[in-house]
Design a protein around this motif. Structure first.
Motif, PDB file in Angstrom:
ATOM      1  N   ASP A  94      -0.529 -45.718-111.971  1.00 56.98           N
ATOM      2  CA  ASP A  94      -0.689 -44.797-113.087  1.00 56.98           C
ATOM      3  C   ASP A  94      -0.263 -43.402-112.623  1.00 56.98           C
ATOM      4  N   ILE A  95       0.971 -43.060-112.988  1.00 58.20           N
ATOM      5  CA  ILE A  95       1.487 -41.778-112.482  1.00 58.20           C
ATOM      6  C   ILE A  95       0.906 -40.585-113.232  1.00 58.20           C
ATOM      7  N   THR A  96       0.078 -40.862-114.215  1.00 61.54           N
ATOM      8  CA  THR A  96      -0.538 -39.731-114.919  1.00 61.54           C
ATOM      9  C   THR A  96      -1.861 -39.320-114.267  1.00 61.54           C
ATOM     10  N   LEU A  97      -2.370 -40.142-113.293  1.00 66.54           N
ATOM     11  CA  LEU A  97      -3.625 -39.776-112.613  1.00 66.54           C
ATOM     12  C   LEU A  97      -3.398 -38.547-111.737  1.00 66.54           C
ATOM     13  N   PRO A  98      -4.361 -37.642-111.673  1.00 64.52           N
ATOM     14  CA  PRO A  98      -4.181 -36.493-110.783  1.00 64.52           C
ATOM     15  C   PRO A  98      -4.174 -36.944-109.325  1.00 64.52           C
ATOM     16  N   GLY A  99      -3.319 -36.372-108.486  1.00 66.91           N
ATOM     17  CA  GLY A  99      -3.204 -36.796-107.095  1.00 66.91           C
ATOM     18  C   GLY A  99      -4.313 -36.223-106.233  1.00 66.91           C
ATOM     19  N   ASN A 100      -4.364 -36.655-104.948  1.00 69.01           N
ATOM     20  CA  ASN A 100      -5.301 -36.065-103.996  1.00 69.01           C
ATOM     21  C   ASN A 100      -4.631 -34.854-103.378  1.00 69.01           C
ATOM     22  N   ARG A 101      -5.254 -33.719-103.541  1.00 69.76           N
ATOM     23  CA  ARG A 101      -4.656 -32.486-103.043  1.00 69.76           C
ATOM     24  C   ARG A 101      -4.712 -32.443-101.512  1.00 69.76           C
ATOM     25  N   THR A 102      -3.589 -32.141-100.878  1.00 69.80           N
ATOM     26  CA  THR A 102      -3.595 -31.990 -99.423  1.00 69.80           C
ATOM     27  C   THR A 102      -3.788 -30.515 -99.111  1.00 69.80           C
ATOM     28  N   GLU A 103      -4.820 -30.246 -98.320  1.00 70.82           N
ATOM     29  CA  GLU A 103      -5.094 -28.845 -97.968  1.00 70.82           C
ATOM     30  C   GLU A 103      -4.026 -28.353 -96.989  1.00 70.82           C
ATOM     31  N   ILE A 104      -3.386 -27.265 -97.322  1.00 71.01           N
ATOM     32  CA  ILE A 104      -2.402 -26.701 -96.396  1.00 71.01           C
ATOM     33  C   ILE A 104      -2.992 -25.413 -95.821  1.00 71.01           C
ATOM     34  N   GLY A 105      -3.021 -25.318 -94.509  1.00 80.05           N
ATOM     35  CA  GLY A 105      -3.609 -24.145 -93.876  1.00 80.05           C
ATOM     36  C   GLY A 105      -2.734 -22.913 -94.022  1.00 80.05           C
ATOM     37  N   THR A 106      -3.298 -21.782 -93.651  1.00 74.15           N
ATOM     38  CA  THR A 106      -2.512 -20.556 -93.643  1.00 74.15           C
ATOM     39  C   THR A 106      -2.321 -20.132 -92.185  1.00 74.15           C
ATOM     40  N   ILE A 107      -1.382 -19.269 -91.957  1.00 76.50           N
ATOM     41  CA  ILE A 107      -1.160 -18.815 -90.579  1.00 76.50           C
ATOM     42  C   ILE A 107      -2.178 -17.722 -90.264  1.00 76.50           C
ATOM     43  N   HIS A 108      -2.801 -17.841 -89.100  1.00 78.82           N
ATOM     44  CA  HIS A 108      -3.829 -16.875 -88.716  1.00 78.82           C
ATOM     45  C   HIS A 108      -3.210 -15.472 -88.655  1.00 78.82           C
ATOM     46  N   PRO A 109      -3.954 -14.462 -89.166  1.00 79.57           N
ATOM     47  CA  PRO A 109      -3.368 -13.113 -89.222  1.00 79.57           C
ATOM     48  C   PRO A 109      -2.884 -12.602 -87.858  1.00 79.57           C
ATOM     49  N   LEU A 110      -3.603 -12.958 -86.783  1.00 81.66           N
ATOM     50  CA  LEU A 110      -3.145 -12.503 -85.455  1.00 81.66           C
ATOM     51  C   LEU A 110      -1.809 -13.139 -85.098  1.00 81.66           C
ATOM     52  N   GLN A 111      -1.673 -14.383 -85.548  1.00 82.62           N
ATOM     53  CA  GLN A 111      -0.428 -15.101 -85.297  1.00 82.62           C
ATOM     54  C   GLN A 111       0.716 -14.481 -86.106  1.00 82.62           C
ATOM     55  N   LEU A 112       0.392 -14.048 -87.322  1.00 82.48           N
ATOM     56  CA  LEU A 112       1.414 -13.384 -88.151  1.00 82.48           C
ATOM     57  C   LEU A 112       1.950 -12.150 -87.442  1.00 82.48           C
ATOM     58  N   ILE A 113       1.022 -11.337 -86.924  1.00 83.64           N
ATOM     59  CA  ILE A 113       1.437 -10.099 -86.258  1.00 83.64           C
ATOM     60  C   ILE A 113       2.192 -10.419 -84.969  1.00 83.64           C
ATOM     61  N   ARG A 114       1.698 -11.441 -84.258  1.00 83.02           N
ATOM     62  CA  ARG A 114       2.378 -11.819 -83.012  1.00 83.02           C
ATOM     63  C   ARG A 114       3.829 -12.212 -83.288  1.00 83.02           C
ATOM     64  N   ARG A 115       4.001 -13.033 -84.345  1.00 88.13           N
ATOM     65  CA  ARG A 115       5.372 -13.456 -84.683  1.00 88.13           C
ATOM     66  C   ARG A 115       6.238 -12.271 -85.091  1.00 88.13           C
ATOM     67  N   GLU A 116       5.619 -11.354 -85.845  1.00 89.27           N
ATOM     68  CA  GLU A 116       6.374 -10.178 -86.296  1.00 89.27           C
ATOM     69  C   GLU A 116       6.847  -9.358 -85.088  1.00 89.27           C
ATOM     70  N   LEU A 117       5.927  -9.177 -84.123  1.00 89.92           N
ATOM     71  CA  LEU A 117       6.289  -8.412 -82.915  1.00 89.92           C
ATOM     72  C   LEU A 117       7.358  -9.154 -82.108  1.00 89.92           C
ATOM     73  N   GLU A 118       7.197 -10.461 -82.007  1.00 92.73           N
ATOM     74  CA  GLU A 118       8.179 -11.237 -81.238  1.00 92.73           C
ATOM     75  C   GLU A 118       9.569 -11.111 -81.863  1.00 92.73           C
ATOM     76  N   ASP A 119       9.627 -11.233 -83.191  1.00 90.50           N
ATOM     77  CA  ASP A 119      10.913 -11.087 -83.888  1.00 90.50           C
ATOM     78  C   ASP A 119      11.521  -9.720 -83.615  1.00 90.50           C
ATOM     79  N   LEU A 120      10.654  -8.725 -83.737  1.00 91.07           N
ATOM     80  CA  LEU A 120      11.100  -7.340 -83.569  1.00 91.07           C
ATOM     81  C   LEU A 120      11.691  -7.116 -82.181  1.00 91.07           C
ATOM     82  N   PHE A 121      10.955  -7.552 -81.140  1.00 92.85           N
ATOM     83  CA  PHE A 121      11.432  -7.267 -79.778  1.00 92.85           C
ATOM     84  C   PHE A 121      12.565  -8.199 -79.354  1.00 92.85           C
ATOM     85  N   VAL A 122      12.520  -9.442 -79.794  1.00 91.39           N
ATOM     86  CA  VAL A 122      13.638 -10.345 -79.477  1.00 91.39           C
ATOM     87  C   VAL A 122      14.912  -9.762 -80.095  1.00 91.39           C
TER      88      VAL A 122
END
Ligand code: PHE
Length: 345
Positions: A94-122
């Motif tokens: 029954d394709i009209t049944l609502p699906g099971n939602r998969t929880e998708i995490g978010t990136i930790h704010p410290l990780q966001l800043i770390r990546r931003e700095l890495e991009d910047l300096f690289v």
């Protein structure tokens, strides 16, 4: 004899007609058409017939065989169509049944800043160096110009594992490893992001575990002006255009001169607000020119080269950038807090 043929025929055709499954049909096929089946039995009986009756009898049995085979084939088709229908019905989704939602995490704010700095300096040609959090006293302190009994050891209250092993108190330990590894070869241009530990009582602005991202550049004719230009560019990328940088004198054992670096407040553009405590400036990091003695003990000639180093506290930078007022938010894993940082920021 002919009666017997007719009898087998009518019996076989009825059985095939009434048969309800492919399995049953296979049984019938064996019973009538198999090597020891009824039709083969009739064939065998031909031997006992007078010679002149044999051809007519043989013909009749062949017709019987053809009729039964045909009936079985026809039934086979009907049954497999039915089985397919039944399977489709049973496996219907029954394709009209609502699906099971998969929880998708978010990136930790410290990780966001770390990546931003890495991009910047690289982007500016730096490489990224990583290393152990459980570190030797030698790299964390000795090579950084902080010998035993040096008062500067009190600036960084340390978790010792044994007298020579500790949880690194700053990513400067990584800089020392990289300097040693380079064996005097120039230039060096790297950042070392990572976790560090100090024996602090946790409160809104202190955490016994936190993150740093240190930078190190060693080459010919590197000056304080290079440090200032680099940090000004980084501050503009991290906090938006128009940022100014200011140096205040400070002290670190591994840099000389040492500076405390302030950025013009990105919230009020330097006019004065509650975030910058009405000074127009916010302290963002410590930095300086690599101490000649540090260069020397790591195998470089301070007469021929010089370098700058800086150490960014990621929590502080992240708190400023996102307006977070309690450092404990980074480490208590409250999903309501973490979910406010969009995965694709
Ligand atoms: N290691 C210093 C600290 O953790 C920061 C720093 C790094 C200062 C590099 C100057 C140069 O406090």
């Amino acid at each position: 004899m002919s009666d017997k043929i007719e009898q087998v025929q009518s019996e076989a055709l009825r059985a095939v007609e009434e048969c309800g499954s492919a399995e049953e049909l296979q049984q019938l096929r064996i019973r009538y058409l198999g090597k020891k089946g009824s039709i083969q039995e009739l064939m065998a009986e031909m031997k006992s017939l007078p010679k002149e009756e044999k051809p007519a009898f043989g013909q009749k049995v062949n017709l019987l065989k053809a009729a039964v085979s045909q009936a079985i084939e026809a039934r086979q088709e009907v049954l497999s169509a039915g089985e397919m229908d039944a399977r489709l019905a049973a496996e219907k989704i029954d394709i009209t049944l609502p699906g099971n939602r998969t929880e998708i995490g978010t990136i930790h704010p410290l990780q966001l800043i770390r990546r931003e700095l890495e991009d910047l300096f690289v982007g500016m040609g730096y490489t990224i160096a990583e290393g152990p959090e459980v570190e030797l006293d030698h790299y964390n302190f000795e090579l950084a110009n902080i010998p035993k009994d040096h008062p500067a050891r009190d600036m960084q209250d340390t978790f010792y594992i044994d007298p020579n092993t500790l949880l690194r108190t700053h990513t400067t330990a990584m800089q020392m490893r990289e300097l040693e590894k380079a064996e005097g070869k120039l230039p060096i241009k790297l950042i070392c992001p990572g976790k560090v530990y100090r024996r602090d009582d946790d409160d809104a602005t202190h955490s016994h575990q936190f993150m740093q991202c240190e930078g190190l550049v060693v080459g010919e004719h590197i000056t304080l002006a290079d440090l200032k230009g680099t940090l000004e560019y980084a501050a503009n990328v991290m906090f938006g255009g128009g940022r100014k940088i200011r140096f205040r004198p400070s002290y670190f054992p591994f840099t000389e001169p040492s500076v405390e670096v302030d950025v013009s407040c990105p919230f009020c553009n330097g006019k004065g607000c509650s975030v910058c405590k009405h000074s127009g400036w916010i302290e963002i990091l410590g930095a300086g020119m690599v101490h000649p003695h540090v260069l020397e003990i790591n195998g470089f000639d301070p007469e021929k080269c010089s370098g700058f180093a800086f150490g960014i506290g990621l929590e502080r930078m992240t708190m400023l950038k996102y307006g977070i007022d309690d450092i404990r938010n980074f480490y208590t894993n409250d999903l309501r807090f973490l979910k406010t940082f969009d995965r694709f920021d």
